[in-house]
Design an enzyme around this catalytic site. Structure first.
Site, short mmCIF file in Angstrom:
data_model
loop_
_atom_site.label_atom_id
_atom_site.label_comp_id
_atom_site.label_asym_id
_atom_site.label_seq_id
_atom_site.Cartn_x
_atom_site.Cartn_y
_atom_site.Cartn_z
N HIS A 1 0.76 -1.13 -0.21
CA HIS A 1 -0.11 -0.01 -0.12
C HIS A 1 0.71 1.21 0.02
O HIS A 1 0.25 2.52 -0.51
CB HIS A 1 -1.05 0.01 0.94
N ALA A 2 2.22 1.30 0.39
CA ALA A 2 3.08 2.48 0.19
C ALA A 2 3.21 2.68 -1.11
O ALA A 2 3.66 3.88 -1.57
CB ALA A 2 4.35 2.03 1.08
#
Length: 456
Positions: A139-140
């Protein structure tokens, strides 16, 4: 080496063995007529032979550890595609059940921070002859909307086209803003916009505060009821997936005078109510959903990594009558829309961070057992393709998102639209949410109850 955005650093910083912070998805494809037994292997060979990999898929943290060096990204010059892309076969009898069990295991494991943060699994051996692809990416690097757009851009609406780029291949350079190098005028405009956002935050906060005082039933952080979903979790996951016809939900929405998203929330609210009743765990107060809202259309940055805010809404789980539940959801979402009205993207993100802040703090500190829940469950609706798409002639049948759960958030429901269907992906802690797959039956029963109540 480049600096990392603050929200990307947060996603990395929150990650532990029990809390993988990647988003994923399961796609199902029907091979073209006449495709041989080697169709999946041929696709796999094409993927690992891709000549180029985009910068997003070359990126890894400056260090595998959660230190200040994690404020930077490194881009690997050489990518071991045979590590990142894998060919797998299901055990017999090769049902969807075996596929979902396998995806559950893959989604439970952490991505290797010594390498770029993504994996892609090509799966053969389904008894119905279809091909599956499971992907996961941290998700980064991207949010769910961006991940789905990357998938769509690697497919085509032309079933005869067989020379498609890999999902991780570079795209053509964009000519939109931000792609032309340093621009003093653009920088000045950005500064003026930021100044306006800050100045406008004061009256916006005053307006929102007055709304909260006026409408005291607005869902706010730390006011959700305690539920079996708001507990510490382990690292193992269970994944369930199913599709529903968009036409069914649209007919309900028209008959009830509601939006399609209201129907989705009501369908989920009814399913969660029945599931909790079977567990003797239904709270007296309604569950509160955390509903992500994409800002990509407002920011104009279609390729942005993370551009999302959130609202909170009642799911009406205290109501047995489907129409009464729908009314409660419609009112709650109306309050949320009024709260967001007139806010700039930056102000919307700030409001979302304010709502999510208590959950992030209590989850990261391991205090979810001792504090009231900020919310009970995440329900996210991601827009998908509006026309049939193909991968080297194989038709995309379904897109089932697999998202994130954390301490204090043992269940996540994410769905994607796909032409004429809504594809639900339900992910949960294997221990804290027993028999998670039963939620699929409860979702169908909830929709059927809505149809009956609406006279359909």
């Amino acid at each position: 080496m480049r600096l990392m955005a603050p929200n990307d650093f947060v996603f990395l910083g929150l990650e532990t063995r029990e809390h993988p912070m990647h988003v994923g998805g399961l796609e199902l494809f029907t091979p073209p007529e006449g495709a041989g037994e080697d169709f999946a292997r041929n696709l796999y060979n094409e993927l690992i032979s891709a000549p180029e990999v985009s910068s997003t898929f070359r990126r890894r943290p400056g260090t595998p550890l959660n230190t200040l060096r994690n404020l930077t990204w490194r881009e690997d010059a050489e990518i071991d595609l045979e590590y990142h892309v894998r060919l797998s076969a299901l055990p017999r009898p090769g049902r969807i059940r075996e596929l979902l069990e396998t995806v559950s295991l893959w989604h439970s494991s952490l991505l290797d921070r010594h390498r770029p943060l993504w994996e892609m699994h090509v799966v053969e051996g389904l008894s119905d002859g279809r091909l599956a692809v499971y992907t996961k990416i941290h998700h980064a690097l991207v949010d769910g909307v961006t991940a789905l757009r990357l998938l769509q851009k690697s497919l085509t609406d032309d079933a005869s086209e067989t020379s498609l780029p890999a999902p991780f291949a570079p795209r053509q350079p964009r000519t939109a803003r931000g792609s032309r190098g340093f621009n003093p005028l653009g920088l000045a405009k950005t500064g003026l916009s930021l100044t306006g956002d800050v100045a406008g935050s004061v009256p916006a906060a005053y307006r929102i505060g007055r709304q909260i005082m006026r409408e005291r039933d607005i869902p706010l952080p730390l006011r959700a009821p305690k539920s079996m979903f708001n507990v510490p979790i382990g690292g193992a996951r269970r994944f369930a997936a199913q599709s529903w016809s968009l036409d069914r939900l649209r007919r309900v929405a028209k008959a009830a005078g509601s939006t399609l998203n209201d129907v989705v929330l009501c369908m989920c609210g009814g399913a969660l109510r029945e599931y909790l009743l079977t567990q003797n765990a239904l709270p007296e107060k309604p569950l509160i959903a955390f509903v992500p809202v994409s800002l990509h259309s407002l920011t104009g940055e279609a390729e942005a990594g993370n551009a999302v805010t959130v609202v909170m809404a009642s799911l009406g789980t205290d109501e047995d009558d489907p129409l009464a539940r729908m009314k409660a959801i419609r009112r709650s979402m109306g309050q949320a829309k009024e709260m967001m009205a007139g806010l700039s993207p930056l102000q919307s993100i700030a409001l979302g961070a304010t709502l999510a802040g208590p959950f992030a703090l209590t989850s990261a500190a391991g205090l979810s057992s001792f504090t009231p829940p900020t919310f009970n469950v995440i329900i996210s609706n991601v827009p998908g393709p509006k026309k049939p798409l193909y991968w080297n002639g194989a038709k995309l049948d379904g897109i089932y998102p697999a998202s994130i759960v954390m301490d204090g958030l043992a269940l996540n429901i994410t769905l994607a639209s796909n032409v004429d269907s809504l594809d639900f992906g339900v992910i949960g802690c294997r221990q804290s949410v027993p028999h998670l797959q039963h939620l699929l039956r409860h979702l169908e029963d909830s929709l059927a109850s809505l149809e009956k109540a609406a006279g359909l």
